[in-house]
Write a protein that holds these residues in place. Structure first.
Motif, PDB file in Angstrom:
ATOM      1  N   MET A 138       0.819  -1.192   0.000  1.00 43.77           N
ATOM      2  CA  MET A 138       0.000   0.000   0.000  1.00 43.77           C
ATOM      3  C   MET A 138       0.865   1.258   0.000  1.00 43.77           C
ATOM      4  O   MET A 138       0.517   2.243  -0.625  1.00 43.77           O
ATOM      5  CB  MET A 138      -0.927  -0.036   1.221  1.00 43.77           C
ATOM      6  CG  MET A 138      -1.917   1.080   1.257  1.00 43.77           C
ATOM      7  SD  MET A 138      -3.101   0.950  -0.064  1.00 43.77           S
ATOM      8  CE  MET A 138      -4.579   1.307   0.803  1.00 43.77           C
ATOM      9  N   GLU A 139       1.986   1.206   0.682  1.00 45.63           N
ATOM     10  CA  GLU A 139       2.874   2.358   0.745  1.00 45.63           C
ATOM     11  C   GLU A 139       3.383   2.728  -0.645  1.00 45.63           C
ATOM     12  O   GLU A 139       3.518   3.907  -0.969  1.00 45.63           O
ATOM     13  CB  GLU A 139       4.047   2.067   1.680  1.00 45.63           C
ATOM     14  CG  GLU A 139       4.896   3.292   1.942  1.00 45.63           C
ATOM     15  CD  GLU A 139       5.956   3.036   2.987  1.00 45.63           C
ATOM     16  OE1 GLU A 139       7.089   3.487   2.756  1.00 45.63           O
ATOM     17  OE2 GLU A 139       5.649   2.403   4.017  1.00 45.63           O
ATOM     18  N   LYS A 140       3.638   1.720  -1.470  1.00 42.83           N
ATOM     19  CA  LYS A 140       4.118   1.965  -2.836  1.00 42.83           C
ATOM     20  C   LYS A 140       3.070   2.743  -3.634  1.00 42.83           C
ATOM     21  O   LYS A 140       3.412   3.632  -4.415  1.00 42.83           O
ATOM     22  CB  LYS A 140       4.450   0.624  -3.512  1.00 42.83           C
ATOM     23  CG  LYS A 140       5.035   0.770  -4.872  1.00 42.83           C
ATOM     24  CD  LYS A 140       6.436   1.359  -4.800  1.00 42.83           C
ATOM     25  CE  LYS A 140       7.064   1.342  -6.167  1.00 42.83           C
ATOM     26  NZ  LYS A 140       8.274   2.116  -6.228  1.00 42.83           N
ATOM     27  N   ILE A 141       1.800   2.422  -3.428  1.00 47.97           N
ATOM     28  CA  ILE A 141       0.721   3.129  -4.129  1.00 47.97           C
ATOM     29  C   ILE A 141       0.734   4.605  -3.741  1.00 47.97           C
ATOM     30  O   ILE A 141       0.589   5.487  -4.588  1.00 47.97           O
ATOM     31  CB  ILE A 141      -0.649   2.476  -3.838  1.00 47.97           C
ATOM     32  CG1 ILE A 141      -0.695   1.081  -4.458  1.00 47.97           C
ATOM     33  CG2 ILE A 141      -1.792   3.342  -4.357  1.00 47.97           C
ATOM     34  CD1 ILE A 141      -1.916   0.273  -4.086  1.00 47.97           C
ATOM     35  N   TYR A 142       0.904   4.884  -2.446  1.00 46.29           N
ATOM     36  CA  TYR A 142       0.965   6.265  -1.986  1.00 46.29           C
ATOM     37  C   TYR A 142       2.159   7.000  -2.587  1.00 46.29           C
ATOM     38  O   TYR A 142       2.059   8.179  -2.959  1.00 46.29           O
ATOM     39  CB  TYR A 142       1.006   6.339  -0.459  1.00 46.29           C
ATOM     40  CG  TYR A 142      -0.318   6.016   0.183  1.00 46.29           C
ATOM     41  CD1 TYR A 142      -1.446   6.793  -0.048  1.00 46.29           C
ATOM     42  CD2 TYR A 142      -0.428   4.916   1.023  1.00 46.29           C
ATOM     43  CE1 TYR A 142      -2.659   6.486   0.543  1.00 46.29           C
ATOM     44  CE2 TYR A 142      -1.642   4.607   1.627  1.00 46.29           C
ATOM     45  CZ  TYR A 142      -2.757   5.396   1.382  1.00 46.29           C
ATOM     46  OH  TYR A 142      -3.949   5.090   1.958  1.00 46.29           O
ATOM     47  N   GLU A 143       3.274   6.318  -2.682  1.00 44.61           N
ATOM     48  CA  GLU A 143       4.466   6.925  -3.277  1.00 44.61           C
ATOM     49  C   GLU A 143       4.218   7.282  -4.732  1.00 44.61           C
ATOM     50  O   GLU A 143       4.582   8.375  -5.185  1.00 44.61           O
ATOM     51  CB  GLU A 143       5.657   5.973  -3.173  1.00 44.61           C
ATOM     52  CG  GLU A 143       6.208   5.811  -1.784  1.00 44.61           C
ATOM     53  CD  GLU A 143       7.311   4.754  -1.719  1.00 44.61           C
ATOM     54  OE1 GLU A 143       7.888   4.413  -2.770  1.00 44.61           O
ATOM     55  OE2 GLU A 143       7.592   4.282  -0.605  1.00 44.61           O
ATOM     56  N   ILE A 144       3.592   6.383  -5.456  1.00 40.02           N
ATOM     57  CA  ILE A 144       3.293   6.622  -6.863  1.00 40.02           C
ATOM     58  C   ILE A 144       2.274   7.759  -7.008  1.00 40.02           C
ATOM     59  O   ILE A 144       2.416   8.626  -7.874  1.00 40.02           O
ATOM     60  CB  ILE A 144       2.804   5.329  -7.552  1.00 40.02           C
ATOM     61  CG1 ILE A 144       3.951   4.316  -7.606  1.00 40.02           C
ATOM     62  CG2 ILE A 144       2.256   5.621  -8.946  1.00 40.02           C
ATOM     63  CD1 ILE A 144       3.539   2.922  -8.023  1.00 40.02           C
ATOM     64  N   ALA A 145       1.261   7.755  -6.134  1.00 41.53           N
ATOM     65  CA  ALA A 145       0.250   8.816  -6.174  1.00 41.53           C
ATOM     66  C   ALA A 145       0.891  10.176  -5.898  1.00 41.53           C
ATOM     67  O   ALA A 145       0.576  11.179  -6.564  1.00 41.53           O
ATOM     68  CB  ALA A 145      -0.855   8.527  -5.164  1.00 41.53           C
ATOM     69  N   PHE A 146       1.786  10.226  -4.927  1.00 43.11           N
ATOM     70  CA  PHE A 146       2.471  11.476  -4.617  1.00 43.11           C
ATOM     71  C   PHE A 146       3.334  11.908  -5.800  1.00 43.11           C
ATOM     72  O   PHE A 146       3.380  13.099  -6.148  1.00 43.11           O
ATOM     73  CB  PHE A 146       3.317  11.341  -3.348  1.00 43.11           C
ATOM     74  CG  PHE A 146       3.973  12.621  -2.952  1.00 43.11           C
ATOM     75  CD1 PHE A 146       3.241  13.645  -2.360  1.00 43.11           C
ATOM     76  CD2 PHE A 146       5.323  12.820  -3.177  1.00 43.11           C
ATOM     77  CE1 PHE A 146       3.846  14.837  -2.006  1.00 43.11           C
ATOM     78  CE2 PHE A 146       5.936  14.013  -2.831  1.00 43.11           C
ATOM     79  CZ  PHE A 146       5.201  15.025  -2.242  1.00 43.11           C
ATOM     80  N   ALA A 147       4.011  10.971  -6.427  1.00 44.65           N
ATOM     81  CA  ALA A 147       4.837  11.286  -7.597  1.00 44.65           C
ATOM     82  C   ALA A 147       3.970  11.823  -8.734  1.00 44.65           C
ATOM     83  O   ALA A 147       4.356  12.792  -9.418  1.00 44.65           O
ATOM     84  CB  ALA A 147       5.616  10.053  -8.047  1.00 44.65           C
TER      85      ALA A 147
END
Length: 114
Positions: free
Chosen positions: A1-10
């Motif tokens: 889930m953290e990876k999704i947040y990182e991608i969304a922030f990017a």
């Protein structure tokens, strides 16, 4: 889930650096720094509020007259065009992100559900 947040922030970071967003912000700044534009926008909002409280023909006429002035004001036209371009970009990204999850009509039904 953290990876999704990182991608969304990017993605967020890329969007605020996009040509469409930067143009939108530039046009917004130009529009809001122009006294005539600010006055006509405020007048439109006041007329709109007055019409919501009293839906008389004279209030509607005043609202339409102010809207016509807004629609003919160059800086407002430029802002609306930039806003439309940005919305197209957001729509394309939304379509891409959600293309395999469900149909747009289902998404609309879910979002509009109360």
């Amino acid at each position: 889930m953290e990876k999704i947040y990182e991608i969304a922030f990017a993605l967020h970071e890329l969007l605020i650096k996009s040509e469409q967003y930067l143009t939108l912000k530039e046009k917004e700044k130009e529009m809001l720094s122009d006294c005539f534009c600010v006055d006509i926008i405020n007048k439109y909002h006041n007329c709109e509020e007055k019409y919501q409280q009293n839906k008389s023909a004279s209030n509607l006429k005043e609202l339409h007259e102010v809207k016509l002035i807004m629609d003919e004001t160059d800086l407002i036209i430029q802002y609306k065009k930039a806003y439309k371009e940005y919305q197209i970009l957001i729509g394309e990204i939304t379509d891409l992100v959600f293309k395999d999850f469900s149909s747009p009509s289902l998404i609309d039904k879910i979002i509009r559900a109360k």
